[in-house]
Design a protein around this motif. Structure first.
Motif, mmCIF file in Angstrom:
data_model
loop_
_atom_site.group_PDB
_atom_site.id
_atom_site.type_symbol
_atom_site.label_atom_id
_atom_site.label_comp_id
_atom_site.label_asym_id
_atom_site.label_seq_id
_atom_site.Cartn_x
_atom_site.Cartn_y
_atom_site.Cartn_z
ATOM 1 N N GLY A 35 3.025 7.990 158.139
ATOM 2 C CA GLY A 35 3.417 6.704 157.578
ATOM 3 C C GLY A 35 3.571 6.766 156.072
ATOM 4 N N PRO A 36 3.965 5.641 155.489
ATOM 5 C CA PRO A 36 4.164 5.636 154.038
ATOM 6 C C PRO A 36 2.851 5.917 153.321
ATOM 7 C CG PRO A 36 4.469 3.430 154.957
ATOM 8 C CD PRO A 36 4.192 4.356 156.101
ATOM 9 N N GLY A 37 2.929 6.658 152.283
ATOM 10 C CA GLY A 37 1.741 7.019 151.521
ATOM 11 C C GLY A 37 2.114 7.990 150.426
ATOM 12 N N PRO A 38 1.103 8.545 149.743
ATOM 13 C CA PRO A 38 1.376 9.399 148.590
ATOM 14 C C PRO A 38 2.173 10.662 148.926
ATOM 15 C CG PRO A 38 -0.994 9.202 148.979
ATOM 16 C CD PRO A 38 -0.311 8.326 149.971
ATOM 17 N N THR A 39 1.954 11.250 150.092
ATOM 18 C CA THR A 39 2.679 12.473 150.442
ATOM 19 C C THR A 39 4.162 12.184 150.621
ATOM 20 O OG1 THR A 39 0.725 13.419 151.494
ATOM 21 C CG2 THR A 39 2.851 14.376 152.088
ATOM 22 N N VAL A 40 4.478 11.139 151.362
ATOM 23 C CA VAL A 40 5.875 10.771 151.583
ATOM 24 C C VAL A 40 6.534 10.388 150.261
ATOM 25 C CG1 VAL A 40 7.394 9.047 152.669
ATOM 26 C CG2 VAL A 40 5.567 10.138 153.996
ATOM 27 N N THR A 41 5.841 9.641 149.448
ATOM 28 C CA THR A 41 6.375 9.249 148.142
ATOM 29 C C THR A 41 6.678 10.475 147.293
ATOM 30 O OG1 THR A 41 5.149 7.162 148.226
ATOM 31 C CG2 THR A 41 5.890 7.912 146.057
ATOM 32 N N MET A 42 5.762 11.420 147.268
ATOM 33 C CA MET A 42 5.955 12.643 146.490
ATOM 34 C C MET A 42 7.129 13.463 147.024
ATOM 35 S SD MET A 42 5.273 16.240 146.525
ATOM 36 C CE MET A 42 4.209 16.337 147.926
ATOM 37 N N LEU A 43 7.236 13.573 148.355
ATOM 38 C CA LEU A 43 8.331 14.355 148.941
ATOM 39 C C LEU A 43 9.689 13.721 148.651
ATOM 40 C CD1 LEU A 43 6.693 15.358 152.322
ATOM 41 C CD2 LEU A 43 7.255 16.869 150.405
ATOM 42 N N TYR A 44 9.759 12.404 148.746
ATOM 43 C CA TYR A 44 11.034 11.741 148.429
ATOM 44 C C TYR A 44 11.358 11.859 146.942
ATOM 45 C CZ TYR A 44 12.116 9.812 153.007
ATOM 46 O OH TYR A 44 12.467 9.652 154.334
ATOM 47 N N ALA A 45 10.366 11.771 146.080
ATOM 48 C CA ALA A 45 10.611 11.935 144.638
ATOM 49 C C ALA A 45 11.133 13.348 144.359
ATOM 50 C CB ALA A 45 9.334 11.661 143.850
ATOM 51 N N LEU A 46 10.544 14.334 144.998
ATOM 52 C CA LEU A 46 10.995 15.711 144.840
ATOM 53 C C LEU A 46 12.420 15.881 145.358
ATOM 54 C CD1 LEU A 46 10.237 18.589 143.988
ATOM 55 C CD2 LEU A 46 9.291 18.911 146.282
ATOM 56 N N PHE A 47 12.706 15.284 146.501
ATOM 57 C CA PHE A 47 14.070 15.338 147.042
ATOM 58 C C PHE A 47 15.068 14.745 146.051
ATOM 59 C CE2 PHE A 47 17.292 12.568 149.000
ATOM 60 C CZ PHE A 47 18.211 13.552 149.337
ATOM 61 N N LEU A 48 14.754 13.568 145.516
ATOM 62 C CA LEU A 48 15.683 12.920 144.580
ATOM 63 C C LEU A 48 15.887 13.749 143.319
ATOM 64 C CD1 LEU A 48 14.656 9.176 144.891
ATOM 65 C CD2 LEU A 48 16.704 10.301 145.807
ATOM 66 N N GLU A 49 14.814 14.302 142.800
ATOM 67 C CA GLU A 49 14.921 15.145 141.604
ATOM 68 C C GLU A 49 15.832 16.343 141.879
ATOM 69 O OE1 GLU A 49 11.931 18.091 139.240
ATOM 70 O OE2 GLU A 49 11.146 16.117 139.767
ATOM 71 N N ASN A 50 15.602 17.003 143.002
ATOM 72 C CA ASN A 50 16.408 18.171 143.351
ATOM 73 C C ASN A 50 17.849 17.788 143.659
ATOM 74 O OD1 ASN A 50 14.316 20.016 143.008
ATOM 75 N ND2 ASN A 50 13.627 19.801 145.108
ATOM 76 N N ALA A 51 18.067 16.689 144.374
ATOM 77 C CA ALA A 51 19.426 16.259 144.708
ATOM 78 C C ALA A 51 20.207 15.910 143.453
ATOM 79 C CB ALA A 51 19.383 15.071 145.669
ATOM 80 N N ASP A 52 19.563 15.220 142.519
ATOM 81 C CA ASP A 52 20.237 14.886 141.256
ATOM 82 C C ASP A 52 20.611 16.160 140.498
ATOM 83 O OD1 ASP A 52 20.231 12.135 141.603
ATOM 84 O OD2 ASP A 52 18.393 11.831 140.438
ATOM 85 N N GLU A 53 19.693 17.112 140.442
ATOM 86 C CA GLU A 53 19.963 18.365 139.729
ATOM 87 C C GLU A 53 21.070 19.152 140.416
ATOM 88 O OE1 GLU A 53 19.809 21.574 137.046
ATOM 89 O OE2 GLU A 53 19.299 19.460 136.876
ATOM 90 N N LEU A 54 21.015 19.250 141.741
ATOM 91 C CA LEU A 54 22.053 19.990 142.462
ATOM 92 C C LEU A 54 23.411 19.299 142.349
ATOM 93 C CD1 LEU A 54 19.968 21.089 145.554
ATOM 94 C CD2 LEU A 54 21.007 22.608 143.855
ATOM 95 N N SER A 55 23.416 17.983 142.326
ATOM 96 C CA SER A 55 24.670 17.250 142.125
ATOM 97 C C SER A 55 25.233 17.537 140.734
ATOM 98 C CB SER A 55 24.426 15.750 142.313
ATOM 99 O OG SER A 55 25.620 15.038 142.162
ATOM 100 N N ARG A 56 24.367 17.572 139.740
ATOM 101 C CA ARG A 56 24.801 17.880 138.375
ATOM 102 C C ARG A 56 25.387 19.286 138.314
ATOM 103 N NH1 ARG A 56 23.425 20.767 134.458
ATOM 104 N NH2 ARG A 56 21.452 21.486 135.306
ATOM 105 N N VAL A 57 24.691 20.263 138.913
ATOM 106 C CA VAL A 57 25.171 21.647 138.925
ATOM 107 C C VAL A 57 26.498 21.727 139.673
ATOM 108 C CG1 VAL A 57 24.693 23.961 139.845
ATOM 109 C CG2 VAL A 57 22.891 22.685 138.660
ATOM 110 N N LEU A 58 26.575 21.058 140.803
ATOM 111 C CA LEU A 58 27.811 21.058 141.584
ATOM 112 C C LEU A 58 28.981 20.566 140.722
ATOM 113 C CD1 LEU A 58 28.260 19.903 145.196
ATOM 114 C CD2 LEU A 58 29.738 18.982 143.452
ATOM 115 N N ASN A 59 28.777 19.465 140.022
ATOM 116 C CA ASN A 59 29.849 18.916 139.188
ATOM 117 C C ASN A 59 30.204 19.847 138.025
ATOM 118 O OD1 ASN A 59 30.676 16.416 140.425
ATOM 119 N ND2 ASN A 59 28.606 15.707 140.008
#
Length: 129
Positions: A35-59
């Motif tokens: 369920g929602p909690g610190p682990t899920v929050t941390m994993l989604y934050a990590l996903f967003l950070e990586n997705a933003d960086e990979l999108s920047r690199v892609l562009n």
């Protein structure tokens, strides 16, 4: 005397997390991590950070005409998005990867441009968790 079957609302508990499965399917992540909690929050934050960086690199790679760099960034980001349940983002990154393999600059540019909106939609839903 037999009882009538339970209504739909009685059999499916209300989701505590707003969800649009086309944008973000949170169910597997929440199920896997209790369920929602610190682990899920941390994993989604990590996903967003990586997705933003990979999108920047892609562009950046796209602007330089580096199809191999585009393909590698898109491939990495598509896998991360699938794991996070971000289906639309995964599909767009996957399409960019395939277009890079074919050398189809028009599709790469079109889908790379759509990523900003798709990532913004995912961020909105993640912020509600």
């Amino acid at each position: 005397m037999p009882q009538p079957p339970p209504s739909q609302s009685e059999t499916l508990p209300a989701s505590p997390v707003p969800c649009d499965r086309d944008i973000l399917d949170t169910e597997p992540m929440l199920r896997n991590f209790g369920g929602p909690g610190p682990t899920v929050t941390m994993l989604y934050a990590l996903f967003l950070e990586n997705a933003d960086e990979l999108s920047r690199v892609l562009n950046e790679r796209l602007a330089l005409g580096d199809l191999d760099g585009v393909r590698l960034a898109a491939h990495s980001a598509a896998g991360a998005a699938r794991t996070a349940g971000a289906g639309r983002v995964a599909d767009l990154f996957g399409s960019v990867e395939e277009a890079a393999l074919r050398g189809d600059a028009a599709v790469m540019r079109r889908d790379a441009a759509a990523l900003d909106r798709a990532l913004a939609d995912v961020k909105i839903l993640i912020a509600r968790i």
